[in-house]
Scaffold this motif. Structure first.
Motif, PDB file in Angstrom:
ATOM      1  N   GLY A  38       5.324   8.246  -1.758  1.00 58.49           N
ATOM      2  CA  GLY A  38       6.735   8.080  -2.058  1.00 58.49           C
ATOM      3  C   GLY A  38       7.224   8.997  -3.164  1.00 58.49           C
ATOM      4  N   ASN A  39       6.285   9.629  -3.907  1.00 60.13           N
ATOM      5  CA  ASN A  39       6.611  10.637  -4.919  1.00 60.13           C
ATOM      6  C   ASN A  39       7.589  10.112  -5.970  1.00 60.13           C
ATOM      7  N   LEU A  40       7.315   8.934  -6.481  1.00 61.00           N
ATOM      8  CA  LEU A  40       8.165   8.334  -7.506  1.00 61.00           C
ATOM      9  C   LEU A  40       7.721   8.840  -8.877  1.00 61.00           C
ATOM     10  N   PRO A  41       8.608   9.483  -9.650  1.00 55.60           N
ATOM     11  CA  PRO A  41       8.224   9.986 -10.976  1.00 55.60           C
ATOM     12  C   PRO A  41       7.683   8.873 -11.864  1.00 55.60           C
ATOM     13  N   PHE A  42       6.637   9.204 -12.614  1.00 57.51           N
ATOM     14  CA  PHE A  42       5.957   8.306 -13.551  1.00 57.51           C
ATOM     15  C   PHE A  42       5.158   7.200 -12.852  1.00 57.51           C
ATOM     16  N   VAL A  82       0.835  -1.214   0.000  1.00 57.02           N
ATOM     17  CA  VAL A  82       0.000   0.000   0.000  1.00 57.02           C
ATOM     18  C   VAL A  82       0.863   1.254   0.000  1.00 57.02           C
ATOM     19  N   ALA A  83       1.768   1.346   0.972  1.00 56.08           N
ATOM     20  CA  ALA A  83       2.625   2.520   1.058  1.00 56.08           C
ATOM     21  C   ALA A  83       3.546   2.606  -0.150  1.00 56.08           C
ATOM     22  N   GLY A 137      -1.869   3.263  -2.343  1.00 60.27           N
ATOM     23  CA  GLY A 137      -1.770   4.140  -1.184  1.00 60.27           C
ATOM     24  C   GLY A 137      -2.307   5.532  -1.476  1.00 60.27           C
ATOM     25  N   VAL A 138      -2.068   6.016  -2.694  1.00 59.62           N
ATOM     26  CA  VAL A 138      -2.597   7.327  -3.090  1.00 59.62           C
ATOM     27  C   VAL A 138      -4.121   7.306  -3.062  1.00 59.62           C
ATOM     28  N   VAL A 139      -4.723   6.244  -3.610  1.00 56.83           N
ATOM     29  CA  VAL A 139      -6.187   6.133  -3.635  1.00 56.83           C
ATOM     30  C   VAL A 139      -6.745   6.069  -2.218  1.00 56.83           C
TER      31      VAL A 139
END
Length: 277
Positions: free
Chosen positions: A222-226, A138-139, A144-146
């Motif tokens: 976690g702000n992972l690009p793409f 989830v994290a 996790g965003v949803v």
């Protein structure tokens, strides 16, 4: 003659003054800032604007922000309606506590909510450690965003549907049952049409709130690009890099898309009220 004159008089006087304050307040808080923002965007050339909004990283963030907001609002539409139904139609121990907990996302700072969700759903968290056994992460994922967007949007649906349910007379359901309708028919023909405008309003509010959410998402995503990078985070990043044109361009896309979505939903709400009114 006097009765006609009294009928035309307003119960609470001062319409002109209050309307003036209303327009002034709306202008200072909403119209002037948004107008200045859009005016600043027009200073860019079309090529600069298009390059800013069409980068692969930006497009990926659109998909996550809009898609995640739609999914979260839909989840809240279903379960928020059920929560409102339970709170209105049933009496049970701890009802007031549950009713108060619905408003928790309003009172809790979004950053605190994000940290709490990470603590709960991380692979070593109270819930995440058990989900990890089944390969469910989830994290730092889109799931996790949803979940974060669902958390912050639930009160909007519940608090919008709840007063409509309270005003819905139980005699209508009893009359439907006395005429031979089963429960499913009663829900479909009596209850749902009365709740439909309120459900649409709650859906629109939950979607709009999720679309602009930042604090609770940046911690659990976690702000992972793409992959898990949302559009509001990109706007903040562009601002920190002093790329104000890029931030304004991306913000304009979000503003126009959200406005169009809300316009469609409000149109559906107006149509539903006219049809079932």
């Amino acid at each position: 003659m006097s009765s006609i004159t009294l009928a035309k008089r307003r119960v609470i006087p001062g319409f002109g003054l209050t309307m003036g304050f209303t327009l002034l307040y709306m202008g200072l808080v909403f119209l002037i800032p948004v107008g200045a923002f859009l005016l600043y965007t027009t200073t860019m050339s079309w090529e600069t604007f298009w390059n800013a909004i069409s980068q692969r990283q930006v497009v990926a963030s659109y998909k996550l922000s809009f898609g995640g907001s739609l999914i979260a609002a839909t989840i809240n539409l279903v379960f928020g309606g059920l929560v409102a139904w339970v709170l209105v139609r049933y009496k049970f121990p701890g009802k007031r506590l549950v009713d108060a907990l619905v408003d928790l996302p309003f009172a809790l700072p979004t950053a605190v909510a994000g940290i709490a969700l990470v603590t709960l759903y991380a692979s070593t968290g109270w819930v995440g450690q058990y989900l990890d056994v089944f390969g469910i992460r989830v994290a730092y994922t889109q799931l996790g965003v949803v979940i974060a967007l669902t958390y912050i949007g639930l009160p909007f649906v519940v608090r919008t549907v709840q007063p409509v349910l309270e005003d819905l007379e139980a005699e209508l359901e009893e009359a439907s049952a006395s005429l031979g309708a089963d429960r499913l028919t009663t829900i479909r023909r009596v209850i749902f049409p009365a709740l439909f405008p309120a459900l649409l309003t709650g859906y629109a509010l939950a979607f709009a709130r999720a679309l602009g959410e930042y604090g609770s998402v940046v911690f659990i995503s976690g702000n992972l690009p793409f992959r898990t990078e949302i559009t509001p985070l990109l706007i903040v990043a562009k601002t920190e890099q002093y790329d104000y044109h890029g931030a304004a361009a991306i913000g304009t896309v979000m503003l126009v898309a959200a406005f169009l979505m809300l316009l469609v939903i409000n149109g559906l709400q107006w149509w539903a009220s006219r049809r079932h009114g």
